[in-house]
Design an enzyme around this catalytic site. Structure first.
Site, PDB file in Angstrom:
ATOM      1  N   HIS A 177       0.848  -1.185   0.000  1.00 34.41           N
ATOM      2  CA  HIS A 177       0.000   0.000   0.000  1.00 34.41           C
ATOM      3  C   HIS A 177       0.884   1.234   0.000  1.00 34.41           C
ATOM      4  O   HIS A 177       1.944   1.235   0.620  1.00 34.41           O
ATOM      5  CB  HIS A 177      -0.894   0.022   1.251  1.00 34.41           C
ATOM      6  CG  HIS A 177      -2.069   0.928   1.115  1.00 34.41           C
ATOM      7  ND1 HIS A 177      -1.983   2.276   1.324  1.00 34.41           N
ATOM      8  CD2 HIS A 177      -3.344   0.678   0.743  1.00 34.41           C
ATOM      9  CE1 HIS A 177      -3.171   2.829   1.112  1.00 34.41           C
ATOM     10  NE2 HIS A 177      -4.006   1.887   0.757  1.00 34.41           N
ATOM     11  N   ASP A 204      -7.958  -5.356   0.058  1.00 31.60           N
ATOM     12  CA  ASP A 204      -8.401  -6.160  -1.090  1.00 31.60           C
ATOM     13  C   ASP A 204      -8.064  -7.630  -0.963  1.00 31.60           C
ATOM     14  O   ASP A 204      -8.595  -8.460  -1.696  1.00 31.60           O
ATOM     15  CB  ASP A 204      -7.776  -5.602  -2.368  1.00 31.60           C
ATOM     16  CG  ASP A 204      -8.340  -4.223  -2.658  1.00 31.60           C
ATOM     17  OD1 ASP A 204      -7.568  -3.249  -2.648  1.00 31.60           O
ATOM     18  OD2 ASP A 204      -9.570  -4.122  -2.819  1.00 31.60           O
TER      19      ASP A 204
HETATM   20  C1  SDX Z   1      -6.178   0.175  -2.842  1.00 33.08           C
HETATM   21  O1  SDX Z   1      -4.429   4.636  -2.045  1.00 33.08           O
HETATM   22  C2  SDX Z   1      -5.362   4.024  -1.396  1.00 33.08           C
HETATM   23  O2  SDX Z   1      -5.787   4.406  -0.338  1.00 33.08           O
HETATM   24  C3  SDX Z   1      -5.917   2.847  -2.134  1.00 33.08           C
HETATM   25  C4  SDX Z   1      -6.945   1.997  -1.374  1.00 33.08           C
HETATM   26  C5  SDX Z   1      -8.212   2.757  -1.111  1.00 33.08           C
HETATM   27  O3  SDX Z   1      -8.948   2.365  -0.184  1.00 33.08           O
HETATM   28  O4  SDX Z   1      -8.514   3.688  -1.896  1.00 33.08           O
HETATM   29  O5  SDX Z   1      -6.393   1.551  -0.145  1.00 33.08           O
HETATM   30  C6  SDX Z   1      -7.338   0.774  -2.202  1.00 33.08           C
HETATM   31  O6  SDX Z   1      -5.869   0.547  -3.939  1.00 33.08           O
HETATM   32  C7  SDX Z   1      -5.360  -0.820  -2.061  1.00 33.08           C
HETATM   33  C8  SDX Z   1      -4.117  -1.302  -2.882  1.00 33.08           C
HETATM   34  C9  SDX Z   1      -4.634  -2.406  -3.810  1.00 33.08           C
HETATM   35  N1  SDX Z   1      -3.527  -2.778  -4.773  1.00 33.08           N
HETATM   36  C10 SDX Z   1      -2.971  -3.964  -4.724  1.00 33.08           C
HETATM   37  O7  SDX Z   1      -3.140  -4.795  -3.820  1.00 33.08           O
HETATM   38  C11 SDX Z   1      -2.072  -4.252  -5.933  1.00 33.08           C
HETATM   39  C12 SDX Z   1      -0.747  -4.790  -5.431  1.00 33.08           C
HETATM   40  N2  SDX Z   1      -0.043  -3.695  -4.705  1.00 33.08           N
HETATM   41  C13 SDX Z   1       0.887  -2.896  -5.453  1.00 33.08           C
HETATM   42  O8  SDX Z   1       0.590  -2.715  -6.801  1.00 33.08           O
HETATM   43  C14 SDX Z   1       1.444  -1.728  -4.665  1.00 33.08           C
HETATM   44  O9  SDX Z   1       1.685  -2.181  -3.412  1.00 33.08           O
HETATM   45  C15 SDX Z   1       0.662  -0.435  -4.579  1.00 33.08           C
HETATM   46  C16 SDX Z   1       0.288   0.072  -5.923  1.00 33.08           C
HETATM   47  C17 SDX Z   1      -0.554  -0.643  -3.758  1.00 33.08           C
HETATM   48  C18 SDX Z   1       1.573   0.572  -3.892  1.00 33.08           C
HETATM   49  O10 SDX Z   1       2.567   0.848  -4.805  1.00 33.08           O
HETATM   50  P1  SDX Z   1       3.836   1.663  -4.393  1.00 33.08           P
HETATM   51  O11 SDX Z   1       3.533   2.673  -3.345  1.00 33.08           O
HETATM   52  O12 SDX Z   1       4.502   2.142  -5.633  1.00 33.08           O
HETATM   53  O13 SDX Z   1       4.683   0.521  -3.723  1.00 33.08           O
HETATM   54  P2  SDX Z   1       5.998   0.775  -2.949  1.00 33.08           P
HETATM   55  O14 SDX Z   1       6.744   1.924  -3.515  1.00 33.08           O
HETATM   56  O15 SDX Z   1       5.656   0.823  -1.506  1.00 33.08           O
HETATM   57  O16 SDX Z   1       6.810  -0.553  -3.247  1.00 33.08           O
HETATM   58  C19 SDX Z   1       7.957  -0.794  -2.482  1.00 33.08           C
HETATM   59  C20 SDX Z   1       8.590  -2.009  -3.093  1.00 33.08           C
HETATM   60  C21 SDX Z   1       8.876  -1.908  -4.581  1.00 33.08           C
HETATM   61  O17 SDX Z   1       9.935  -2.815  -4.819  1.00 33.08           O
HETATM   62  P3  SDX Z   1      11.476  -2.224  -4.832  1.00 33.08           P
HETATM   63  O18 SDX Z   1      11.497  -1.220  -5.965  1.00 33.08           O
HETATM   64  O19 SDX Z   1      11.700  -1.579  -3.486  1.00 33.08           O
HETATM   65  O20 SDX Z   1      12.334  -3.423  -5.070  1.00 33.08           O
HETATM   66  O21 SDX Z   1       7.683  -3.136  -2.979  1.00 33.08           O
HETATM   67  C22 SDX Z   1       7.374  -3.628  -4.279  1.00 33.08           C
HETATM   68  C23 SDX Z   1       7.664  -2.508  -5.247  1.00 33.08           C
HETATM   69  O22 SDX Z   1       7.949  -3.061  -6.506  1.00 33.08           O
HETATM   70  N3  SDX Z   1       5.959  -3.968  -4.227  1.00 33.08           N
HETATM   71  C24 SDX Z   1       5.482  -5.172  -4.459  1.00 33.08           C
HETATM   72  C25 SDX Z   1       4.100  -5.076  -4.237  1.00 33.08           C
HETATM   73  N4  SDX Z   1       3.794  -3.826  -3.883  1.00 33.08           N
HETATM   74  C26 SDX Z   1       4.950  -3.130  -3.887  1.00 33.08           C
HETATM   75  N5  SDX Z   1       6.101  -6.320  -4.826  1.00 33.08           N
HETATM   76  C27 SDX Z   1       5.288  -7.387  -4.969  1.00 33.08           C
HETATM   77  N6  SDX Z   1       3.926  -7.389  -4.764  1.00 33.08           N
HETATM   78  C28 SDX Z   1       3.322  -6.245  -4.401  1.00 33.08           C
HETATM   79  N7  SDX Z   1       2.025  -6.251  -4.197  1.00 33.08           N
END
Ligand code: SDX
Length: 434
Positions: free
Chosen positions: A310, A368
């Protein structure tokens, strides 16, 4: 918002004169540096793709502490609202800032109930879609089409018009979501009933048929109501920011909510519950989890652990804990305690929470991760999960839209950019281009 005694000073190593900026404090949470005079004072923009460090507005509606895993609607913890209130009480709170008393609650509930029908012409919009159209495409289209029924009678500067639009949207989304489902499965549309609660009405519009009496299950209705409460608002997430930006141009609220639905559809946002359930189905069995986790860790695979991570929560999403509880309740009520998908989800969650890759990146289950399993158990098809999310988030979107429109400081949103394209150059006529 109060002025901090501290100010921010921006200085430059090339001798450009430094510039001071005021800092404001909120009730709780990070202070903000007011950079509105930055460009005029320095000829420079800030650069913050994805708005990782940018407050786009001030708001009194929802507060999230990502480190504590805290979520407040108008100051009330989500854990208390989910247990002590129903969705319409939560809608009243988000819209008006206070929980309703008994009289206010009855009046609000009755008003919403009396707006649940859609114009009879609305049914003809559905016929333009293929039966297998994704429900989110149908919702973007039909909610946007609501604009055509109210655009001329809508003065967004009039608080009463804004209130009626909010009621219409909260009331009609369940009807449109149920109609999208019925259209998809080829069953007749079911009209709302005024003697049912909001969530019971939705379940009946979804699952009843003209062929037999429909008996709703109170445990399942309560579970749906809790899903709606948990998804009602969430500060300035992508879809809420979309609604605010669309609304800042003066577009009518129905068109703005349609824009929010379009943004929510994305798998990185509201589409994650559908993606999380499809991910569980793709993994299949517990013994396949290690192989899947290996893929997730391989950056080139592009595979993500859907339902994890998140932008704000770097601790457990408080909604995920409540959703997991609801999962247990629903599966127990339906005698599905041994549901393989739920067992798989629990195993995946345990493995991920013990794996350094996820722990080091603070990737915890978000709302989710479990909502898909609950909705699946309620009989809601996977493709409709995000539609349910949109139904819940409509109140948050419209409350945020209303807050923005009624803010005297409100301006049209117009971000700038860092241009890295071609410098100015002359056009050669086609004949000279070889
Ligand atoms: C919702 O914003 C909100 O409030 C949204 C929400 C709402 O109520 O409106 O809460 C609803 O959208 C919840 C999120 C649902 N999405 C997912 O579950 C999809 C999977 N999650 C990711 O796509 C991701 O975690 C995000 C999009 C939610 C957050 O993306 P960020 O902020 O760009 O992630 P980050 O910068 O914190 O990531 C840090 C690291 C990165 O790797 P490195 O570059 O450090 O090596 O973690 C990795 C990311 O690639 N990473 C993941 C991951 N999420 C982040 N790796 C694997 N699986 C994941 N799910």
């Amino acid at each position: 918002m109060t002025n901090s005694e501290t100010k921010a000073t921006l200085s430059f190593s090339d001798g450009t004169p430094s510039v001071d900026f005021p800092i404001y404090k909120g009730t709780v949470g990070p202070d903000v540096i007011d950079i509105r005079k930055l460009y005029a004072g320095t000829g420079k923009f800030t650069y913050d793709p994805g708005f990782m460090s940018t407050a786009a507005c001030n708001s009194t509606i929802t507060y999230i502490d990502g480190d504590k895993g805290e979520l407040l609607y108008r100051g009330y913890p989500i854990e208390q609202l989910a247990v002590n209130c129903d969705f319409l009480e939560t809608c009243y709170l988000l819209l008006n800032g206070e929980l309703p008393d008994t009289t206010q609650n009855k009046k609000f509930s009755d008003t919403v109930t009396k707006h649940t029908m859609v114009h009879e012409q609305m049914q003809f919009f559905f016929r333009g879609f293929r039966r297998d159209a994704h429900p989110m495409a149908v919702l973007v289209g039909t909610v946007g089409a609501l604009s055509s029924f109210y655009h001329d009678s809508l003065d967004i500067t009039d608080p009463h018009h804004r209130e009626v639009s909010a009621i219409r949207l909260i009331a009609k989304l369940p009807t449109l979501v149920a109609m999208a489902y019925k259209y998809n499965v080829g069953q007749p549309f079911v009209y709302p009933r005024n003697d049912l609660s909001y969530s019971a009405n939705f379940m009946r519009m979804m699952f009843s048929t003209p062929c037999e009496e429909y008996k709703s299950n109170d445990v399942l209705v309560r579970a749906l109501d809790r899903i709606l409460i948990l998804h009602a608002d969430h500060e300035q997430n992508a879809s809420t920011s979309t609604v605010r930006l669309a609304g800042s141009s003066g577009a009518n609220p129905f068109a703005c909510i349609a824009a929010g639905i379009a943004c929510l559809w994305g798998p990185a946002h509201g589409g994650a519950n559908e993606a999380a359930l499809n991910m569980l189905k793709e993994i299949g069995t517990v013994d396949k989890i290690p192989e899947f986790i290996k893929q997730v860790k391989d950056k080139n695979s592009g595979v993500k652990l859907m339902g994890f991570g998140h932008r704000v929560y770097k601790n457990f999403d408080p909604r995920a804990k409540l959703m997991r509880e609801t999962c247990y309740e629903v599966l127990e009520e339906l005698g599905l305690q041994d549901d393989p998908l739920f067992k798989l989800a629990m195993a995946l969650e345990k493995i991920a929470l013990e794996d350094e890759y996820f722990v080091s990146r603070k990737l915890y289950p978000n709302v989710d991760f479990y909502s898909g399993i609950v909705q699946s158990a309620l009989g809601i098809p996977v493709s409709l999960f995000t539609g349910i999310f949109a139904m819940a988030r409509t109140v948050g979107w419209i409350a945020q839209w209303n807050e923005m429109i009624s803010d005297p400081e409100q301006k049209i949103g117009r971000p700038r950019q860092l241009y890295i394209g071609s410098p100015s150059r002359n056009v050669k006529p086609l004949a000279e281009r070889g």
